[in-house]
Write a protein that holds these residues in place. Structure first.
Motif, PDB file in Angstrom:
ATOM      1  N   GLY A   1      49.078  81.305  -0.053  1.00 37.42           N
ATOM      2  CA  GLY A   1      48.498  82.612  -0.273  1.00 37.42           C
ATOM      3  C   GLY A   1      49.465  83.769  -0.187  1.00 37.42           C
ATOM      4  O   GLY A   1      49.039  84.926  -0.132  1.00 37.42           O
ATOM      5  N   THR A   2      50.777  83.496  -0.198  1.00 35.34           N
ATOM      6  CA  THR A   2      51.768  84.567  -0.094  1.00 35.34           C
ATOM      7  C   THR A   2      52.858  84.365  -1.145  1.00 35.34           C
ATOM      8  O   THR A   2      52.935  83.321  -1.800  1.00 35.34           O
ATOM      9  CB  THR A   2      52.440  84.588   1.294  1.00 35.34           C
ATOM     10  OG1 THR A   2      53.436  83.549   1.364  1.00 35.34           O
ATOM     11  CG2 THR A   2      51.423  84.392   2.406  1.00 35.34           C
ATOM     12  N   SER A   3      53.732  85.376  -1.274  1.00 34.73           N
ATOM     13  CA  SER A   3      54.908  85.260  -2.126  1.00 34.73           C
ATOM     14  C   SER A   3      56.165  84.981  -1.306  1.00 34.73           C
ATOM     15  O   SER A   3      57.278  85.068  -1.823  1.00 34.73           O
ATOM     16  CB  SER A   3      55.096  86.555  -2.927  1.00 34.73           C
ATOM     17  OG  SER A   3      55.262  87.659  -2.059  1.00 34.73           O
ATOM     18  N   SER A   4      56.011  84.641  -0.039  1.00 32.44           N
ATOM     19  CA  SER A   4      57.146  84.402   0.862  1.00 32.44           C
ATOM     20  C   SER A   4      57.535  82.924   0.838  1.00 32.44           C
ATOM     21  O   SER A   4      56.677  82.038   0.973  1.00 32.44           O
ATOM     22  CB  SER A   4      56.794  84.818   2.290  1.00 32.44           C
ATOM     23  OG  SER A   4      56.505  86.200   2.355  1.00 32.44           O
ATOM     24  N   PHE A   5      58.826  82.657   0.710  1.00 27.06           N
ATOM     25  CA  PHE A   5      59.310  81.288   0.623  1.00 27.06           C
ATOM     26  C   PHE A   5      59.056  80.514   1.909  1.00 27.06           C
ATOM     27  O   PHE A   5      59.322  80.994   3.012  1.00 27.06           O
ATOM     28  CB  PHE A   5      60.817  81.261   0.344  1.00 27.06           C
ATOM     29  CG  PHE A   5      61.171  81.529  -1.094  1.00 27.06           C
ATOM     30  CD1 PHE A   5      60.612  80.786  -2.118  1.00 27.06           C
ATOM     31  CD2 PHE A   5      62.084  82.517  -1.417  1.00 27.06           C
ATOM     32  CE1 PHE A   5      60.937  81.029  -3.439  1.00 27.06           C
ATOM     33  CE2 PHE A   5      62.420  82.765  -2.732  1.00 27.06           C
ATOM     34  CZ  PHE A   5      61.850  82.023  -3.749  1.00 27.06           C
TER      35      PHE A   5
END
Length: 435
Positions: free
Chosen positions: A245-249
């Motif tokens: 649910g995020t754009s964080s690796f």
């Protein structure tokens, strides 16, 4: 860390590395025939990576003084960091008559809008895009682009000042944040652009412009390769996984688990794009989104350098870090990497993150890291980011939604073992925070 060498019958090559750090020095130590090379630090990491005051002309002058004062032959200049290092390498290499790609070809990759214009001419695999006029009192989305979209400077560090917006309110807030912070990198980027022969449309907007791109989704994947006078060559495909649910690796993983036909398409598109950009000789990595239902590809970013985040992955699986290609190209040699000769069948670089701000009260010590590396098989390295006393929101180089606590490099025999080993490491890493 001023020089690394092993005596041999022949004179070793003097290779200068902009911002040589301990972790990458370890990777360079793993190169085959290490005795052929003597690696030298050129400028400190703190001067080049997320500096508080980025003065590019001064950095170039200092680097040139260091090189000119060297009592010996200068055989190569290279670097693996993002801007300004990625732009400084071709400038310095040209001054000393060493192999490097043309500065203009590097800037075609570095300048996000220029790169999109080039992609528009060379390939179909890119999202809709346009410029946002930050000089306007009330900036508007480019005509014809759909929400959601990403707003970002044409040049920034990592994902700094990159915002995904879903409506006009978020668009206005993101535009204001970018307007306030764009000069930190943009001014130095303007200095580099001033050294190049630019097309009028790029010269007119400079290095402090804002780009909007239609948001595209799917699985993230990165292609690693190099280019010579004979053309571009891809040597690896790496899967990227985000926190749900995020754009964080969450992690990079090699080798890719994508279907063979998708990997073949990635190779074809990447090589066509790099050849069209004229980026040679150079290492490169290209980030994509792949739609798992349609296999549609969209280029996210083109980087005119290798990804140091992948060096341990290649060493674990193939037996040699990708730094070998970078070093060989910098010396004017034909590069090459072995395949499948490493200790592990699969490897991952994991990013341990915290999604809330906090004051750091405790971080893992060197003894903690050494103990965990012994207790959890396959743990190759643990690189801790914050220090005790740091506030996470003050850390440089973070994305817009999370804070990186540590990078964890792990090798394994299969997917299940890889994930289990990472969880074992996370469970015992002693971080403590005050909210």
């Amino acid at each position: 860390m001023e020089g690394v060498a092993i005596s041999t019958e022949t004179t070793p090559k003097n290779v200068f590395v902009l911002g040589l750090d301990e972790l990458n020095l370890q990777s360079l130590h793993e190169l085959p025939h290490l005795s052929r090379y003597r690696f030298h630090l050129l400028l400190r990491v703190d001067d080049l990576v997320n500096p508080t005051d980025l003065d590019l002309p001064e950095l170039l002058e200092r680097a040139q003084r260091e090189l000119e004062s060297f009592d010996g032959r200068i055989d190569a200049i290279m670097g693996y960091w993002d801007f300004p290092v990625s732009s400084m390498v071709p400038i310095l290499a040209h001054r000393f008559g060493l192999p490097s790609p043309p500065l203009e070809s590097v800037l075609k990759c570095e300048h996000k809008y220029w790169c999109r214009l080039e992609q528009q001419q060379l390939i179909d695999e890119h999202p809709g895009f346009g410029l946002v006029d930050l000089a306007e009192h009330d900036p508007r989305p480019p005509e014809g682009l759909r929400m959601p979209m990403w707003l970002k400077p044409v040049k920034s560090f990592s994902s700094d000042l990159a915002y995904k917006v879903h409506d006009e309110r978020e668009f206005a807030e993101a535009a204001q944040a970018i307007r306030d912070g764009i000069g930190h990198i943009g001014k130095a980027f303007d200095d580099v652009l001033g050294l190049a022969d630019l097309p009028k449309e790029i010269a007119d907007i400079g290095g402090q412009a804002c780009l909007a791109e239609e948001a595209v989704g799917g699985q993230q994947v990165t292609v690693e390769g190099y280019s010579t006078s004979e053309g571009a060559h891809v040597y690896g495909v790496i899967d990227s996984h985000n926190y749900d649910g995020t754009s964080s690796f969450l992690r990079y993983q090699y080798p890719s688990k994508l279907p063979e036909q998708v990997q073949d398409k990635l190779v074809r598109v990447s090589e066509r794009l790099i050849d069209g950009l004229g980026l040679k000789p150079s290492t490169f990595n290209i980030e994509y989104f792949r739609d798992p239902e349609t296999d549609e590809l969209n280029v996210l970013e083109v980087n005119p350098r290798l990804s140091q985040s992948h060096d341990w992955l290649f060493e674990c699986v193939d037996g040699v870090p990708n730094h070998l290609c970078m070093t060989q190209l910098a010396l004017g040699e034909q590069p090459g990497l072995p395949r499948g000769e490493g200790e592990f069948r699969i490897a991952g670089k994991w990013f341990l993150r915290r999604f809330a701000d906090g004051l750091v009260r405790r971080v893992p010590s060197a003894q903690d890291i050494e103990r965990i590396s012994v207790e959890v098989p396959g743990t190759q390295a643990i690189d801790v980011v914050p220090r005790v006393g740091d506030r996470l929101s003050d850390l440089p180089g973070q994305d817009s939604y999370s804070y990186e606590l540590a990078s964890v490099f792990i090798g394994a025999d299969d997917q299940q073992q890889l994930e289990q080993r990472y969880q074992q490491v996370v469970d015992v890493l002693p971080f403590e925070f005050d909210e």
